[in-house]
Design an enzyme around this catalytic site. Structure first.
Site, mmCIF file in Angstrom:
data_model
loop_
_atom_site.group_PDB
_atom_site.id
_atom_site.type_symbol
_atom_site.label_atom_id
_atom_site.label_comp_id
_atom_site.label_asym_id
_atom_site.label_seq_id
_atom_site.Cartn_x
_atom_site.Cartn_y
_atom_site.Cartn_z
ATOM 1 N N LEU A 1 24.613 11.075 27.544
ATOM 2 C CA LEU A 1 25.322 12.382 27.484
ATOM 3 C C LEU A 1 24.953 13.099 26.324
ATOM 4 O O LEU A 1 24.670 14.341 26.268
ATOM 5 C CB LEU A 1 26.745 12.287 27.831
ATOM 6 C CG LEU A 1 27.870 13.502 28.058
ATOM 7 C CD1 LEU A 1 27.238 14.511 29.185
ATOM 8 C CD2 LEU A 1 29.345 13.242 28.098
ATOM 9 N N TRP B 1 23.127 8.791 20.190
ATOM 10 C CA TRP B 1 24.501 7.884 20.334
ATOM 11 C C TRP B 1 24.798 7.032 21.575
ATOM 12 O O TRP B 1 25.815 7.101 22.305
ATOM 13 C CB TRP B 1 25.717 8.795 19.943
ATOM 14 C CG TRP B 1 25.620 9.638 18.754
ATOM 15 C CD1 TRP B 1 26.092 10.975 19.016
ATOM 16 C CD2 TRP B 1 25.469 9.357 17.621
ATOM 17 N NE1 TRP B 1 26.007 11.647 17.709
ATOM 18 C CE2 TRP B 1 25.755 10.464 16.726
ATOM 19 C CE3 TRP B 1 25.255 8.384 16.675
ATOM 20 C CZ2 TRP B 1 25.462 10.760 15.640
ATOM 21 C CZ3 TRP B 1 24.953 8.122 15.296
ATOM 22 C CH2 TRP B 1 25.240 9.581 14.874
ATOM 23 N N GLN C 1 45.033 -6.525 4.693
ATOM 24 C CA GLN C 1 45.948 -6.741 3.581
ATOM 25 C C GLN C 1 46.838 -8.093 3.540
ATOM 26 O O GLN C 1 46.937 -8.531 2.502
ATOM 27 C CB GLN C 1 46.993 -5.629 3.718
ATOM 28 C CG GLN C 1 47.926 -5.247 2.816
ATOM 29 C CD GLN C 1 47.219 -4.659 1.639
ATOM 30 O OE1 GLN C 1 46.029 -3.927 1.613
ATOM 31 N NE2 GLN C 1 47.527 -4.606 0.120
ATOM 32 N N HIS D 1 45.372 -10.775 4.388
ATOM 33 C CA HIS D 1 44.424 -11.622 3.727
ATOM 34 C C HIS D 1 44.234 -11.489 2.275
ATOM 35 O O HIS D 1 43.638 -12.242 1.479
ATOM 36 C CB HIS D 1 43.159 -11.580 4.620
ATOM 37 C CG HIS D 1 43.183 -12.286 5.845
ATOM 38 N ND1 HIS D 1 43.930 -11.970 6.937
ATOM 39 C CD2 HIS D 1 42.473 -13.484 6.143
ATOM 40 C CE1 HIS D 1 43.377 -12.785 7.884
ATOM 41 N NE2 HIS D 1 42.872 -13.521 7.720
ATOM 42 N N GLY D 2 44.568 -10.299 1.595
ATOM 43 C CA GLY D 2 44.438 -10.108 0.210
ATOM 44 C C GLY D 2 42.728 -9.788 0.156
ATOM 45 O O GLY D 2 42.119 -9.195 0.690
ATOM 46 N N GLU E 1 33.665 8.375 23.408
ATOM 47 C CA GLU E 1 34.427 8.610 24.771
ATOM 48 C C GLU E 1 35.609 9.606 24.331
ATOM 49 O O GLU E 1 36.558 9.286 25.030
ATOM 50 C CB GLU E 1 34.738 7.484 25.162
ATOM 51 C CG GLU E 1 33.413 6.620 25.718
ATOM 52 C CD GLU E 1 33.652 5.568 26.753
ATOM 53 O OE1 GLU E 1 34.751 6.052 27.813
ATOM 54 O OE2 GLU E 1 32.960 4.629 26.796
#
Length: 380
Positions: free
Chosen positions: A125, A156, A337, A339-340, A364
């Protein structure tokens, strides 16, 4: 309104979750690194009946309801965002276009192989100058004898470089605006003039090729047109509306993956002689992440429920897609964040979740367009 899953729906979800945990999760980092289409996983999903989930059994599908389909796609996306897009573009867009608007011969010829997983589908599209503004497309399908000659290009296109069947939108009457757009079935291996210009190097969504396509005097016989001339724009809007439920599912799946990883890490990681999950700041992050994910999941099921009932679900699908898209990014961000510094490396999967999540806000229906849609429905 009760969205509690039935025994059959729970069984489907458990089956898909087992497949994802055993086959997809161990491969997800590799797929992200190589960005190669995972043919073997697609073949395995076809064997499990996952490539035609909501399509009736008469056309090669599994005949699942939209709650089951959304839950299954959520699980697939939890394992790999790219795999989630492969399935969503194939089923929600390509398969549903032929199912909703094709005649019996087209369904037998094109839909059944897609629903059975023998063929991969794509939905062409968007163009370089026609993304949200669909009527601005310049691809034309000029009537020629018993068919059409197509010229132009698309951008795309998920699955575009690997698809066996492509649903294409082109202008059969360039002067008629959105009423001059028609939809067609294209078979890349059969149709001379179909050219894959290349694929995009993307931030995330790896494993699902996003292709640029070109059509050079590509002839399509009249029997490849889906429905009447000039109905393509309506076809696209209706199909994308249903597709937004599955993009919401993709968002929920990615958010759930980020939450699961953050929970595990927070309980394992120690600082100041205690797990960081003991700190209230981390607990509040986890609480917000879970609350948002659950809310997005309920919006997804509300839209699915309305679709199954045959009621208007335009606003609800837009809300589900909008909220789940933004939540997936927010939850993935908090996962990093928690996980630092480790969260910013590829040693842990949370950075991949963040990259995969961002796409939900773009394809979409961008978040901006969806807010317009929701407002239009409220004010109508």
């Amino acid at each position: 309104m009760d969205f509690s899953p039935t025994a059959e729906q729970r069984q489907i979800r458990e089956m898909v979750a087992e497949f994802v945990d055993e086959e997809v999760v161990p491969r997800a980092a590799e797929i992200d690194e190589s960005d190669e289409f995972p043919w073997d996983l697609v073949d395995q999903m076809a064997e499990l009946g996952l490539m035609g989930m909501p399509i009736p059994e008469a056309y090669g599908g599994a005949g699942l309801d939209y709650h089951s389909y959304a839950m299954a796609l959520e699980e697939i996306s939890r394992g790999s965002g790219g795999l989630g897009t492969i399935v969503a573009a194939h089923i929600s867009l390509a398969c549903n276009m032929v199912y909703e608007f094709g005649d019996e011969a087209q369904k037998e010829t094109y839909l059944t192989p897609m629903a059975e997983g023998e063929d991969v589908g794509a939905f062409a599209l968007s163009e370089p100058g026609a993304g949200s503004d669909v009527p601005a497309m310049t691809t034309t399908a000029e009537p020629d004898g018993d068919g059409y000659v197509v010229d132009g290009g698309k951008l795309w296109i998920s699955n575009g470089s690997v698809a066996d069947t492509v649903v294409l939108f082109a202008k059969t009457d360039p002067e008629a605006g959105n009423k001059g757009i028609s939809s067609f079935v294209v078979r890349p291996e059969e149709d001379d003039g179909f050219v894959v210009e290349g694929t995009e190097h993307k931030l995330g969504d790896k494993g699902c090729p996003t292709a640029e396509l070109r059509f050079d005097e590509m002839y399509l016989p009249e029997e490849r047109r889906l429905g009447d001339e000039g109905r393509g724009f309506v076809h696209a809007l209706k199909t994308l509306n249903g597709g937004r439920i599955t993009i919401a599912a993709r968002g929920v799946g990615i958010a759930q993956a980020a939450l699961d990883e953050a929970l595990r890490y927070a309980q394992d990681r120690e600082q100041f002689d205690q797990p960081i999950s003991d700190f209230q700041a981390i607990q509040h992050k986890l609480a917000d992440m879970d609350t948002k994910t659950q809310a997005a999941r309920l919006l997804m099921h509300q839209a699915a429920d309305l679709k199954m009932r045959g009621e208007n679900f335009v606003k609800e699908a837009a809300q589900a897609k909008l909220y789940a898209s933004e939540v997936s990014r927010e939850v993935a961000n908090e996962g990093i964040q928690i996980h630092g510094g480790y969260g910013y490396t590829k040693d842990f999967p949370v950075e991949r979740f963040y990259r995969d999540a961002k796409l939900n806000e773009i394809y979409e229906g961008t978040s901006e367009v969806l807010r317009n849609t929701i407002a239009d429905e409220l004010l109508d």
